[in-house]
Design a protein around this motif. Structure first.
Motif, short mmCIF file in Angstrom:
data_model
loop_
_atom_site.label_atom_id
_atom_site.label_comp_id
_atom_site.label_asym_id
_atom_site.label_seq_id
_atom_site.Cartn_x
_atom_site.Cartn_y
_atom_site.Cartn_z
N ASP A 191 0.83 -1.20 0.00
CA ASP A 191 0.00 0.00 0.00
C ASP A 191 0.87 1.26 0.00
O ASP A 191 0.52 2.27 -0.61
CB ASP A 191 -0.93 0.01 1.22
CG ASP A 191 -2.06 -0.99 1.09
OD1 ASP A 191 -2.24 -1.57 -0.01
OD2 ASP A 191 -2.79 -1.19 2.08
N ALA A 192 2.01 1.19 0.70
CA ALA A 192 2.92 2.34 0.74
C ALA A 192 3.51 2.61 -0.66
O ALA A 192 3.67 3.77 -1.06
CB ALA A 192 4.04 2.09 1.74
N ASP A 193 3.82 1.54 -1.40
CA ASP A 193 4.33 1.71 -2.77
C ASP A 193 3.28 2.39 -3.64
O ASP A 193 3.60 3.28 -4.44
CB ASP A 193 4.68 0.34 -3.38
CG ASP A 193 5.83 -0.36 -2.67
OD1 ASP A 193 6.72 0.34 -2.17
OD2 ASP A 193 5.84 -1.60 -2.64
N ILE A 194 2.03 1.95 -3.49
CA ILE A 194 0.94 2.52 -4.29
C ILE A 194 0.73 3.98 -3.94
O ILE A 194 0.54 4.83 -4.82
CB ILE A 194 -0.35 1.70 -4.10
CG1 ILE A 194 -0.14 0.27 -4.60
CG2 ILE A 194 -1.52 2.36 -4.82
CD1 ILE A 194 -1.29 -0.67 -4.30
N GLU A 195 0.78 4.30 -2.65
CA GLU A 195 0.61 5.69 -2.23
C GLU A 195 1.70 6.58 -2.81
O GLU A 195 1.44 7.72 -3.21
CB GLU A 195 0.61 5.77 -0.70
CG GLU A 195 0.52 7.17 -0.13
CD GLU A 195 -0.74 7.92 -0.55
OE1 GLU A 195 -0.72 9.16 -0.46
OE2 GLU A 195 -1.73 7.28 -0.96
N LYS A 196 2.91 6.06 -2.90
CA LYS A 196 4.01 6.83 -3.48
C LYS A 196 3.75 7.12 -4.96
O LYS A 196 3.98 8.24 -5.44
CB LYS A 196 5.33 6.07 -3.31
CG LYS A 196 6.56 6.86 -3.73
CD LYS A 196 7.83 6.10 -3.39
CE LYS A 196 9.06 6.91 -3.78
NZ LYS A 196 10.31 6.17 -3.45
N VAL A 197 3.26 6.10 -5.69
CA VAL A 197 2.93 6.29 -7.10
C VAL A 197 1.81 7.33 -7.24
O VAL A 197 1.87 8.21 -8.10
CB VAL A 197 2.50 4.95 -7.75
CG1 VAL A 197 2.01 5.18 -9.18
CG2 VAL A 197 3.66 3.96 -7.75
N ARG A 198 0.80 7.25 -6.36
CA ARG A 198 -0.32 8.19 -6.39
C ARG A 198 0.17 9.62 -6.18
O ARG A 198 -0.23 10.56 -6.89
CB ARG A 198 -1.35 7.83 -5.33
CG ARG A 198 -2.65 8.62 -5.42
CD ARG A 198 -3.59 8.28 -4.27
NE ARG A 198 -3.08 8.79 -3.00
CZ ARG A 198 -3.23 10.04 -2.58
NH1 ARG A 198 -3.88 10.93 -3.34
NH2 ARG A 198 -2.74 10.42 -1.42
N GLN A 199 1.06 9.81 -5.21
CA GLN A 199 1.58 11.14 -4.93
C GLN A 199 2.42 11.67 -6.10
O GLN A 199 2.36 12.86 -6.43
CB GLN A 199 2.39 11.12 -3.64
CG GLN A 199 1.55 10.92 -2.38
CD GLN A 199 2.39 10.89 -1.11
OE1 GLN A 199 3.60 11.08 -1.15
NE2 GLN A 199 1.74 10.65 0.01
N ASN A 200 3.19 10.78 -6.72
CA ASN A 200 3.97 11.18 -7.89
C ASN A 200 3.06 11.66 -9.02
O ASN A 200 3.35 12.67 -9.69
CB ASN A 200 4.84 10.02 -8.39
CG ASN A 200 5.98 9.69 -7.46
OD1 ASN A 200 6.42 10.52 -6.67
ND2 ASN A 200 6.46 8.46 -7.52
N ALA A 201 1.96 10.94 -9.22
CA ALA A 201 1.02 11.33 -10.27
C ALA A 201 0.37 12.66 -9.95
O ALA A 201 0.25 13.53 -10.83
CB ALA A 201 -0.05 10.23 -10.42
N GLN A 202 -0.03 12.86 -8.70
CA GLN A 202 -0.66 14.12 -8.30
C GLN A 202 0.30 15.30 -8.50
O GLN A 202 -0.10 16.38 -8.94
CB GLN A 202 -1.11 14.05 -6.85
CG GLN A 202 -2.36 13.19 -6.63
CD GLN A 202 -2.87 13.29 -5.20
OE1 GLN A 202 -2.11 13.55 -4.27
NE2 GLN A 202 -4.15 13.09 -5.03
N ARG A 203 1.56 15.06 -8.15
CA ARG A 203 2.56 16.12 -8.30
C ARG A 203 2.73 16.51 -9.77
O ARG A 203 2.82 17.70 -10.09
CB ARG A 203 3.90 15.67 -7.72
CG ARG A 203 4.96 16.79 -7.69
CD ARG A 203 6.24 16.33 -7.05
NE ARG A 203 6.89 15.29 -7.84
CZ ARG A 203 6.96 14.00 -7.50
NH1 ARG A 203 6.39 13.59 -6.38
NH2 ARG A 203 7.57 13.13 -8.26
#
Length: 358
Positions: free
Chosen positions: A339-351
């Motif tokens: 889940d932490a890996d997915i959250e990092k990808v999500r934040q990268n996309a938002q940025r």
């Protein structure tokens, strides 16, 4: 699968040989007992056990050897299983797509043991995993655009029908326009279809517009590359060989790539007694379908051939829930995705999507 790597899990010395040398040895070998599976217990109280059988073929051999050579060894696996009291055998991984996807094997084993490919639960968990990935990435599925790569294949077509009831748009990606048009008409004729359905013969154009991608082609080569994908996209690759290039995960930290789901097998003391790369008490969906049918006491073969139906897939999903099988997590190129890996990808996309101040 790489035969040398998988064989070395049981016989380490084989890991020292070239793949082609291991393939030549495998051609002369009979199927082998790998381990006994114990401790599987349904929520209903039903219990079952089983066995892993090593069918000595590489991926290349399963896809290129004459069908009759493959059938002979798979039938031998079935006969071995029946001799130990098994009632059903599951054709996992590439054995499930070799030849006519289990139909000939089931016919030759009729009256001896039942057969399933495991593809119904594989499809169910692919859709489930794609939608779960969308949720974790903040993609609203009801309004999302989904591209299905390999839509006219048996797995792609049934996935398209299931997803059309749950998303905003479905792009059917394939090379044969007449088949795509027929599938489009079939989907739109379904009473549960709520999505806009599009024919998309140009894969790159379709992928650039897709919030979600389900890759299920039988192309046997990479079709999805880093430059093709939308920021924040979720990609579920069920195809083997893979449709998605590994360069996507290497070069796109804003795109989530998963390979269907890892399944939790019910029971307080599940033991496969064999290391196949998954955490304890978890398995592939195709393996899990065989266990589910055993727990259910189904005295017939289940998923065979290339004509899957929505009803088959959804029924398998219901049986899985009944017995306590559920999605446990994700993997990407054989590595666990947290889940932490997915959250990092999500934040990268938002940025990357955030407007730049003037």
């Amino acid at each position: 699968m790489e035969l040398r790597r998988d064989a070395a899990r049981k016989y380490p010395i084989l890991g020292l040989l070239p793949e082609r040398a291991v393939e030549q040895i495998a051609l002369r070998l009979s199927p082998k007992w790998m381990s006994e599976i114990t401790g599987i217990e349904s929520k209903t109280g039903a219990e079952t056990n089983g066995y892993f059988i090593g069918c000595p073929f590489s991926t290349r051999q399963l896809l290129t050897l004459p069908d009759e050579v493959v059938y002979k060894k798979l039938v031998e696996c079935g006969q071995m299983s029946a001799d130990r009291g098994a009632k059903i055998i599951g054709l996992g991984a590439y054995t499930s797509v070799a030849g006519d996807a289990g139909e000939t094997v089931a016919e030759r084993l009729k009256g001896i043991i039942n057969v399933t490919t495991g593809n119904s639960y594989t499809v169910y968990t692919a859709v489930e995993g794609l939608l779960k990935g969308a949720e974790l990435m903040g993609v609203e599925a009801a309004n999302a655009s989904v591209a299905i790569v390999g839509a006219t294949g048996s797995i792609g077509a049934v996935c398209a029908k299931i997803l059309a009831a749950q998303v905003g748009e479905v792009a059917l990606v394939g090379r044969d326009i007449s088949k795509l048009e027929k599938l489009k008409a079939d989907i739109e004729a379904r009473s549960d279809c709520r999505a806009v359905v599009k024919v998309a013969p140009e894969i790159r154009a379709a992928l650039k517009e897709a919030d979600l991608v389900l890759a299920v082609s039988s192309a046997g080569k990479e079709l999805v590359f880093p430059e093709d994908l939308k920021i924040g996209a979720v990609v579920c690759d069920v195809a083997r060989p893979r449709d998605v290039s590994k360069t996507v995960v290497e070069n796109r930290d804003d795109v989530l790539v998963i390979e269907g789901g890892v399944i939790t097998v019910p029971g307080s003391n599940v033991n496969f007694n064999f290391t196949f790369g998954f955490p304890p008490s978890t398995a592939f969906a195709c393996m899990s379908e065989t266990m589910i049918l055993s727990l259910e006491g189904t005295n017939e073969s289940y998923t065979l051939g290339r004509d899957l139906t929505v009803e088959q897939v959804m029924n398998m999903g219901k049986l899985a829930k009944k017995h306590g099988f559920e999605l446990a997590g994700f993997r990407s190129f054989e590595v666990a995705v947290s889940d932490a890996d997915i959250e990092k990808v999500r934040q990268n996309a938002q940025r990357k999507l955030r407007p730049v101040a003037a």
